[in-house]
Design a protein around this motif. Sequence first.
Motif, PDB file in Angstrom:
ATOM      1  N   THR A  89       0.849  -1.191   0.000  1.00  0.00           N
ATOM      2  CA  THR A  89       0.000   0.000   0.000  1.00  0.00           C
ATOM      3  C   THR A  89       0.885   1.242   0.000  1.00  0.00           C
ATOM      4  O   THR A  89       1.987   1.241   0.557  1.00  0.00           O
ATOM      5  N   ASP A  90       0.369   2.293  -0.650  1.00  0.00           N
ATOM      6  CA  ASP A  90       1.146   3.529  -0.794  1.00  0.00           C
ATOM      7  C   ASP A  90       0.167   4.700  -0.784  1.00  0.00           C
ATOM      8  O   ASP A  90      -0.267   5.169  -1.840  1.00  0.00           O
ATOM      9  N   GLY A  91      -0.201   5.152   0.424  1.00  0.00           N
ATOM     10  CA  GLY A  91      -1.137   6.256   0.534  1.00  0.00           C
ATOM     11  C   GLY A  91      -2.490   5.897  -0.069  1.00  0.00           C
ATOM     12  O   GLY A  91      -3.177   4.984   0.396  1.00  0.00           O
ATOM     13  N   ASP A  92      -2.862   6.618  -1.133  1.00  0.00           N
ATOM     14  CA  ASP A  92      -4.152   6.391  -1.766  1.00  0.00           C
ATOM     15  C   ASP A  92      -4.079   5.391  -2.915  1.00  0.00           C
ATOM     16  O   ASP A  92      -4.931   5.373  -3.802  1.00  0.00           O
ATOM     17  N   GLY A  93      -3.061   4.526  -2.876  1.00  0.00           N
ATOM     18  CA  GLY A  93      -2.920   3.541  -3.940  1.00  0.00           C
ATOM     19  C   GLY A  93      -2.066   2.366  -3.529  1.00  0.00           C
ATOM     20  O   GLY A  93      -1.750   2.169  -2.349  1.00  0.00           O
ATOM     21  N   VAL A 181       8.379  -4.050 -17.951  1.00  0.00           N
ATOM     22  CA  VAL A 181       7.705  -3.468 -16.793  1.00  0.00           C
ATOM     23  C   VAL A 181       8.241  -4.118 -15.519  1.00  0.00           C
ATOM     24  O   VAL A 181       8.290  -5.352 -15.410  1.00  0.00           O
ATOM     25  N   LEU A 182       8.644  -3.298 -14.557  1.00  0.00           N
ATOM     26  CA  LEU A 182       9.128  -3.791 -13.267  1.00  0.00           C
ATOM     27  C   LEU A 182       8.054  -3.686 -12.190  1.00  0.00           C
ATOM     28  O   LEU A 182       7.827  -4.636 -11.437  1.00  0.00           O
ATOM     29  N   ARG A 183       7.391  -2.537 -12.115  1.00  0.00           N
ATOM     30  CA  ARG A 183       6.324  -2.348 -11.147  1.00  0.00           C
ATOM     31  C   ARG A 183       5.488  -1.154 -11.573  1.00  0.00           C
ATOM     32  O   ARG A 183       5.881  -0.383 -12.457  1.00  0.00           O
ATOM     33  N   ALA A 184       4.334  -1.014 -10.961  1.00  0.00           N
ATOM     34  CA  ALA A 184       3.431   0.075 -11.310  1.00  0.00           C
ATOM     35  C   ALA A 184       2.725   0.579 -10.062  1.00  0.00           C
ATOM     36  O   ALA A 184       2.439  -0.192  -9.140  1.00  0.00           O
ATOM     37  N   ARG A 185       2.448   1.881 -10.052  1.00  0.00           N
ATOM     38  CA  ARG A 185       1.625   2.444  -8.982  1.00  0.00           C
ATOM     39  C   ARG A 185       0.205   2.628  -9.504  1.00  0.00           C
ATOM     40  O   ARG A 185      -0.008   3.226 -10.568  1.00  0.00           O
ATOM     41  N   LEU A 186      -0.758   2.097  -8.768  1.00  0.00           N
ATOM     42  CA  LEU A 186      -2.160   2.165  -9.135  1.00  0.00           C
ATOM     43  C   LEU A 186      -2.901   2.985  -8.085  1.00  0.00           C
ATOM     44  O   LEU A 186      -2.791   2.714  -6.887  1.00  0.00           O
ATOM     45  N   LYS A 187      -3.641   4.004  -8.533  1.00  0.00           N
ATOM     46  CA  LYS A 187      -4.314   4.929  -7.619  1.00  0.00           C
ATOM     47  C   LYS A 187      -5.781   4.568  -7.477  1.00  0.00           C
ATOM     48  O   LYS A 187      -6.492   4.373  -8.469  1.00  0.00           O
ATOM     49  N   ALA A 188      -6.261   4.486  -6.243  1.00  0.00           N
ATOM     50  CA  ALA A 188      -7.637   4.102  -5.967  1.00  0.00           C
ATOM     51  C   ALA A 188      -8.621   5.190  -6.388  1.00  0.00           C
ATOM     52  O   ALA A 188      -8.256   6.370  -6.518  1.00  0.00           O
ATOM     53  N   HIS A 189      -9.866   4.791  -6.597  1.00  0.00           N
ATOM     54  CA  HIS A 189     -10.939   5.718  -6.926  1.00  0.00           C
ATOM     55  C   HIS A 189     -11.658   6.180  -5.662  1.00  0.00           C
ATOM     56  O   HIS A 189     -12.856   6.423  -5.680  1.00  0.00           O
ATOM     57  N   GLY A 190     -10.950   6.248  -4.569  1.00  0.00           N
ATOM     58  CA  GLY A 190     -11.562   6.596  -3.296  1.00  0.00           C
ATOM     59  C   GLY A 190     -11.665   5.387  -2.386  1.00  0.00           C
ATOM     60  O   GLY A 190     -11.086   4.329  -2.667  1.00  0.00           O
ATOM     61  N   ALA A 191     -12.400   5.528  -1.297  1.00  0.00           N
ATOM     62  CA  ALA A 191     -12.522   4.463  -0.300  1.00  0.00           C
ATOM     63  C   ALA A 191     -13.900   3.804  -0.399  1.00  0.00           C
ATOM     64  O   ALA A 191     -14.880   4.433  -0.806  1.00  0.00           O
ATOM     65  N   GLU A 192     -13.935   2.526  -0.022  1.00  0.00           N
ATOM     66  CA  GLU A 192     -15.186   1.783  -0.045  1.00  0.00           C
ATOM     67  C   GLU A 192     -15.111   0.670   0.993  1.00  0.00           C
ATOM     68  O   GLU A 192     -14.027   0.175   1.316  1.00  0.00           O
ATOM     69  N   ASP A 193     -16.258   0.285   1.517  1.00  0.00           N
ATOM     70  CA  ASP A 193     -16.308  -0.776   2.510  1.00  0.00           C
ATOM     71  C   ASP A 193     -15.791  -2.088   1.919  1.00  0.00           C
ATOM     72  O   ASP A 193     -16.220  -2.489   0.829  1.00  0.00           O
ATOM     73  N   PRO A 194     -14.867  -2.783   2.591  1.00  0.00           N
ATOM     74  CA  PRO A 194     -14.320  -4.033   2.061  1.00  0.00           C
ATOM     75  C   PRO A 194     -15.368  -5.081   1.736  1.00  0.00           C
ATOM     76  O   PRO A 194     -15.256  -5.802   0.735  1.00  0.00           O
ATOM     77  N   ALA A 195     -16.418  -5.168   2.550  1.00  0.00           N
ATOM     78  CA  ALA A 195     -17.466  -6.164   2.293  1.00  0.00           C
ATOM     79  C   ALA A 195     -18.198  -5.854   0.994  1.00  0.00           C
ATOM     80  O   ALA A 195     -18.564  -6.766   0.238  1.00  0.00           O
ATOM     81  N   THR A 196     -18.396  -4.577   0.722  1.00  0.00           N
ATOM     82  CA  THR A 196     -19.053  -4.173  -0.526  1.00  0.00           C
ATOM     83  C   THR A 196     -18.173  -4.520  -1.728  1.00  0.00           C
ATOM     84  O   THR A 196     -18.660  -5.006  -2.762  1.00  0.00           O
ATOM     85  N   ILE A 197     -16.893  -4.269  -1.592  1.00  0.00           N
ATOM     86  CA  ILE A 197     -15.961  -4.594  -2.680  1.00  0.00           C
ATOM     87  C   ILE A 197     -15.943  -6.102  -2.918  1.00  0.00           C
ATOM     88  O   ILE A 197     -15.982  -6.562  -4.063  1.00  0.00           O
ATOM     89  N   GLN A 198     -15.888  -6.878  -1.840  1.00  0.00           N
ATOM     90  CA  GLN A 198     -15.875  -8.331  -1.978  1.00  0.00           C
ATOM     91  C   GLN A 198     -17.141  -8.831  -2.675  1.00  0.00           C
ATOM     92  O   GLN A 198     -17.085  -9.736  -3.513  1.00  0.00           O
TER      93      GLN A 198
END
Length: 305
Positions: A89-93, A181-198
């Motif tokens: 994890t890296d802040g918002d991504g 490609v070695l690695r990539a940073r992916l930025k989230a679209h905001g926060a969401e409840d883990p159960a909803t994502i699952q």
Amino acid sequence: MTTAAPFQQARGRLKEQAPLAARSWFRTGGAADWLFVPQDAEDLATALRQCPSDLPVTVLGACSNVIIRDGGLPGLTIRLAGGFANIETDGDGLIAGAAALDSSVAETAAQARMAGFAFLSTIPGSIGGAVCMNAGAYGDDLSTLLDWVEILTREGTIQRLPAPALEMRYRHSSLPEGSIVLRARLKAHGAEDPATIQQTMQEMRASREASQPLRARTGGSTFRNPEGHKAWELIDAAGCRGLRHGGAQISEKHCNFMLNTGDATSTELEELGEMVRARVLDRSGITLHWEIRRLGRPLSPASPS
């Protein structure tokens, strides 16, 4: 390449005439002239700096969307493993290594309450490949998440590129030729409840299971969707659902999937794909373009289109 001498300073594993069929989701294909599994990015950079400039270099990820031809892969084949699969994890991504499975990235994001990653749970590949082809599903693709990508050039130099530099569009990104490609940073679209994502991921997976032959020896979507059309509809209309060629078959369940029914060769798979392309062109006037990457030396001629 007849000797391992240029790679004596490399710390990773190097093997001559390494079988590759077991790594491919189709379970077909020949051997790599040389297979190199680097220990880390610097080890890989060292190997590339030692590589003769005319030596072919191929990078393999999860091998989910690949046909390795029966004549095998020439030159040096690189397989990223170990630390290349790290996810943090890296802040918002998240920062994900090239060998990190798309599904693992989706699960990590869900646990971290990060929205926008759910579609990755349905893509059977790794992040390196996802960057290269701008992988997508369910109306999203990697371009909606990508912040930056770290690459290794053919000359052995590590560079970081912002997402706009890749000019990502449908199943395409403009990575510098020969780069890895070695690695990539992916930025989230905001926060969401883990159960909803699952729950979202479970619904996506169930939909995919119902419509695609996931338990067969397959390589995912065979052809890209032409603009304004769906490849499977064109294939179905051309009478190719269930079409067989040797041990290769177009799926009855989803006809943009090819199957190894048990004893197919890579040549038969590729020839079947070309048969489908010809029939679709003849019926609709539309040329299908391969989404599956076909790599290496064929044992018999096949169209490079």
